[in-house]
Design a protein around this motif. Structure first.
Motif, PDB file in Angstrom:
ATOM      1  N   ARG A  94       0.832  -1.211   0.000  1.00 39.51           N
ATOM      2  CA  ARG A  94       0.000   0.000   0.000  1.00 39.51           C
ATOM      3  C   ARG A  94       0.866   1.261   0.000  1.00 39.51           C
ATOM      4  N   GLN A  95       2.065   1.165   0.543  1.00 37.98           N
ATOM      5  CA  GLN A  95       2.976   2.305   0.565  1.00 37.98           C
ATOM      6  C   GLN A  95       3.805   2.397  -0.713  1.00 37.98           C
ATOM      7  N   ALA A  96       4.168   1.249  -1.249  1.00 37.96           N
ATOM      8  CA  ALA A  96       5.035   1.207  -2.426  1.00 37.96           C
ATOM      9  C   ALA A  96       4.581   0.063  -3.330  1.00 37.96           C
ATOM     10  N   ASN A  97       3.705   0.397  -4.266  1.00 43.10           N
ATOM     11  CA  ASN A  97       3.212  -0.643  -5.169  1.00 43.10           C
ATOM     12  C   ASN A  97       4.275  -0.994  -6.206  1.00 43.10           C
ATOM     13  N   ALA A  98       3.925  -1.873  -7.108  1.00 42.83           N
ATOM     14  CA  ALA A  98       4.893  -2.352  -8.101  1.00 42.83           C
ATOM     15  C   ALA A  98       5.477  -1.211  -8.923  1.00 42.83           C
ATOM     16  N   GLY A 118      13.626   3.978   2.977  1.00 42.78           N
ATOM     17  CA  GLY A 118      13.396   5.309   3.548  1.00 42.78           C
ATOM     18  C   GLY A 118      12.857   6.282   2.510  1.00 42.78           C
ATOM     19  N   LYS A 119      13.418   6.246   1.317  1.00 45.84           N
ATOM     20  CA  LYS A 119      12.972   7.137   0.249  1.00 45.84           C
ATOM     21  C   LYS A 119      11.547   6.790  -0.194  1.00 45.84           C
ATOM     22  N   LEU A 120      11.234   5.512  -0.277  1.00 42.04           N
ATOM     23  CA  LEU A 120       9.881   5.102  -0.658  1.00 42.04           C
ATOM     24  C   LEU A 120       8.874   5.481   0.426  1.00 42.04           C
ATOM     25  N   LYS A 121       9.246   5.325   1.692  1.00 42.33           N
ATOM     26  CA  LYS A 121       8.362   5.724   2.794  1.00 42.33           C
ATOM     27  C   LYS A 121       8.133   7.237   2.775  1.00 42.33           C
ATOM     28  N   GLU A 122       9.188   7.977   2.506  1.00 40.41           N
ATOM     29  CA  GLU A 122       9.065   9.434   2.431  1.00 40.41           C
ATOM     30  C   GLU A 122       8.136   9.838   1.287  1.00 40.41           C
ATOM     31  N   ALA A 123       8.287   9.213   0.139  1.00 44.90           N
ATOM     32  CA  ALA A 123       7.422   9.512  -1.011  1.00 44.90           C
ATOM     33  C   ALA A 123       5.969   9.185  -0.682  1.00 44.90           C
ATOM     34  N   TYR A 124       5.750   8.094   0.028  1.00 44.83           N
ATOM     35  CA  TYR A 124       4.393   7.713   0.425  1.00 44.83           C
ATOM     36  C   TYR A 124       3.803   8.761   1.368  1.00 44.83           C
ATOM     37  N   THR A 125       4.577   9.210   2.319  1.00 49.86           N
ATOM     38  CA  THR A 125       4.105  10.221   3.271  1.00 49.86           C
ATOM     39  C   THR A 125       3.708  11.504   2.536  1.00 49.86           C
ATOM     40  N   ILE A 126       4.505  11.899   1.566  1.00 47.72           N
ATOM     41  CA  ILE A 126       4.204  13.104   0.782  1.00 47.72           C
ATOM     42  C   ILE A 126       2.929  12.904  -0.028  1.00 47.72           C
TER      43      ILE A 126
END
Length: 139
Positions: A94-98, A118-126
């Motif tokens: 849900r945070q970082a799909n394919a 960390g970068k993918l989590k940050e992008a998801y938060t944004i």
């Protein structure tokens, strides 16, 4: 890593990469390996591929097949994410799909996996803040 082998095997079988990733991450095929100890961690990748074929067949039959190296990197990244955070495969997807992880591969494949997470989590938060109209959340 078992997940990397399953993802790599999907390329050999000619399956749609995005569909395989989604099927693995969102069906029960990922639920067992997410447990602290799973007998499936000791099984051969073919067993899990069979589970994907049964559970996710509508996802894996049509679409682009990525290179084996990219699929294995994706499998390793998702598994590392689970091991580092304890999040389930569904929560991670849900945070970082394919699509997000495939883009990350092109941009960040030479970074440490923890940095990529960390970068993918940050992008998801944004993205999440943008959907709710809030400013980015600071920790």
């Amino acid at each position: 890593m078992l997940q990397a082998e399953v993802f790599g095997m999907s390329v050999e079988n000619g399956y749609a990469s995005k569909g395989v990733i989604r099927a693995f991450m969102m069906t029960d095929a990922a639920a067992w390996p997410d447990k602290d100890f799973s007998r499936l961690q000791m099984e051969v990748p073919g067993y899990i591929m069979g589970e994907l074929e049964d559970e996710g067949s509508r996802f894996i039959r049509h679409g682009k097949c990525l290179p084996v190296e990219e699929m294995k990197w994706t499998g390793c990244l998702y598994r590392l994410w689970h091991c580092e955070t304890g999040e389930t495969s569904k929560q991670i997807y849900r945070q970082a799909n394919a699509s997000a992880v495939m883009s990350a591969y092109m941009e960040w494949r030479n970074l440490d996996g923890r940095e990529v997470i960390g970068k993918l989590k940050e992008a998801y938060t944004i993205r999440k803040a943008g959907r709710t109209g809030r400013q980015g959340v600071q920790k």
